[in-house]
Design a protein around this motif. Structure first.
Motif, PDB file in Angstrom:
ATOM      1  N   ASP A 157     -44.509 -22.553   2.462  1.00 21.80           N
ATOM      2  CA  ASP A 157     -45.962 -22.646   2.411  1.00 21.80           C
ATOM      3  C   ASP A 157     -46.606 -21.479   3.161  1.00 21.80           C
ATOM      4  OD1 ASP A 157     -48.445 -23.995   1.761  1.00 21.80           O
ATOM      5  OD2 ASP A 157     -48.585 -24.485   3.890  1.00 21.80           O
ATOM      6  N   ALA A 158     -46.011 -21.073   4.270  1.00 22.56           N
ATOM      7  CA  ALA A 158     -46.550 -19.930   5.014  1.00 22.56           C
ATOM      8  C   ALA A 158     -46.511 -18.663   4.167  1.00 22.56           C
ATOM      9  CB  ALA A 158     -45.767 -19.730   6.309  1.00 22.56           C
TER      10      ALA A 158
ATOM     11  N   ARG B  19     -46.556 -18.582   0.885  1.00 25.65           N
ATOM     12  CA  ARG B  19     -47.553 -18.761  -0.179  1.00 25.65           C
ATOM     13  C   ARG B  19     -48.942 -18.375   0.324  1.00 25.65           C
ATOM     14  NH1 ARG B  19     -51.318 -22.674  -1.562  1.00 25.65           N
ATOM     15  NH2 ARG B  19     -50.788 -23.762   0.364  1.00 25.65           N
ATOM     16  N   ARG B  20     -49.273 -18.781   1.557  1.00 27.13           N
ATOM     17  CA  ARG B  20     -50.577 -18.473   2.112  1.00 27.13           C
ATOM     18  C   ARG B  20     -50.769 -16.962   2.277  1.00 27.13           C
ATOM     19  NH1 ARG B  20     -53.301 -22.896   4.123  1.00 27.13           N
ATOM     20  NH2 ARG B  20     -52.081 -24.835   4.120  1.00 27.13           N
TER      21      ARG B  20
ATOM     22  N   LEU C 161     -51.685 -15.555  -1.094  1.00 23.11           N
ATOM     23  CA  LEU C 161     -53.065 -15.879  -1.447  1.00 23.11           C
ATOM     24  C   LEU C 161     -54.069 -15.044  -0.656  1.00 23.11           C
ATOM     25  CD1 LEU C 161     -52.839 -19.766  -1.789  1.00 23.11           C
ATOM     26  CD2 LEU C 161     -53.085 -18.090  -3.628  1.00 23.11           C
ATOM     27  N   GLU C 162     -53.747 -14.772   0.598  1.00 20.05           N
ATOM     28  CA  GLU C 162     -54.648 -13.974   1.430  1.00 20.05           C
ATOM     29  C   GLU C 162     -54.817 -12.557   0.894  1.00 20.05           C
ATOM     30  OE1 GLU C 162     -53.138 -14.120   5.376  1.00 20.05           O
ATOM     31  OE2 GLU C 162     -53.650 -16.237   5.685  1.00 20.05           O
TER      32      GLU C 162
END
Length: 279
Positions: free
Chosen positions: A125-126, A128-129, A132-133
């Protein structure tokens, strides 16, 4: 089609075998798309990140409860629907893999085969973030202040706006057809620097991108012309009347009659009207 189900995940091609092993047997809990990126979330807190790129594609099949488009990606078969893959009355599982299948997802009721993606990886998840950023706003997402974010990103860059529209860090998900068409619709020169666009111009450009992309989702195809600019039949709009400039090089502009030009920018063909889009 797959949400809430435990999936058998494999890599018939073998190139994604290690990643498939991390997801095999786990439940798909959600899916999120941002621009051209797709994130499939599993119950072990891992994500399958997929970017189809120019040549990636999904094929689907299944029983009567597993309905939808038969494919996503290249080549696009607009409007085609998947007939039940029931082996003459009873669903017997997915067919033998055809071609270089990077990932196969199989549930009790259907299957999906992924071929030729630009990106296919298992991430946290980290991670993925972080992806997205780096991405600009997605015109098809409503959970964002896209117009202001886009105007800010565009205004910080001196590159030609036609190149910036293809930069995923400025605007996520817009392809070559939309970039040519919206620049024409807004009468913006492809070579105008992003930093030279006034904030209100950038917001109008964003709003037009949103409008034509949502129309594309509803219609299942890209039609950017207004009825008064078409040659005749309006519904369904023939391919020859669907666009203002895209793939119309050498033909007269629908507005001013100037010959539509063709060049290359950001490694893709660029179509524009030298008169309507003069700098």
């Amino acid at each position: 089609m797959f949400a809430g189900q435990a999936l058998a995940v494999s890599s018939p091609q073998g190139r994604f075998a290690a990643g498939a092993a991390q997801l095999d047997g786990h439940v798909l809990t959600g899916a999120q798309a941002h621009g051209k990126q797709l994130f499939l979330e599993f119950d072990n807190e891992l994500f399958l990140r997929i970017h189809l790129g120019l040549y990636g594609a999904f094929d689907f099949g299944g029983d009567d409860s597993f309905r939808g488009a038969s494919s996503i990606g290249a080549p696009r078969r607009v409007g085609e629907q998947e007939a039940p893959d029931d082996g003459g009355g009873t669903y017997t599982g997915p067919p033998p893999p055809k071609g270089a299948v990077r990932v196969r997802l199989v549930s009790a009721h259907g299957w999906a085969d992924l071929r030729g993606p630009t990106a296919c990886e298992v991430i946290t998840d980290a991670e993925r973030r972080l992806v997205l950023e780096r991405l600009g706003p997605d015109p098809l997402r409503q959970d964002q202040d896209g117009a202001e974010d886009f105007a800010r990103r565009l205004g910080k860059r001196g590159s030609p706006v036609a190149a910036l529209l293809m930069n995923q860090e400025v605007l996520a998900g817009v392809g070559n057809v939309y970039r040519a068409e919206v620049l024409f619709r807004q009468r913006i020169s492809p070579w105008q620097a992003g930093s030279r666009l006034r904030p209100e111009q950038a917001r109008e450009l964003w709003n037009d991108v949103v409008a034509v992309m949502f129309d594309g989702v509803v219609q299942g195809r890209i039609v950017t012309t207004l009825a008064e600019h078409r040659s005749g039949q309006t519904e369904p709009v023939p391919v020859s009347d669907a666009h203002y400039v895209y793939k119309r090089q050498g033909l007269p502009c629908r507005i001013c009659g100037t010959e539509i030009a063709l060049t290359e920018m950001a490694a893709r063909k660029l179509y524009w009207c030298p008169s309507c889009q003069a700098d």
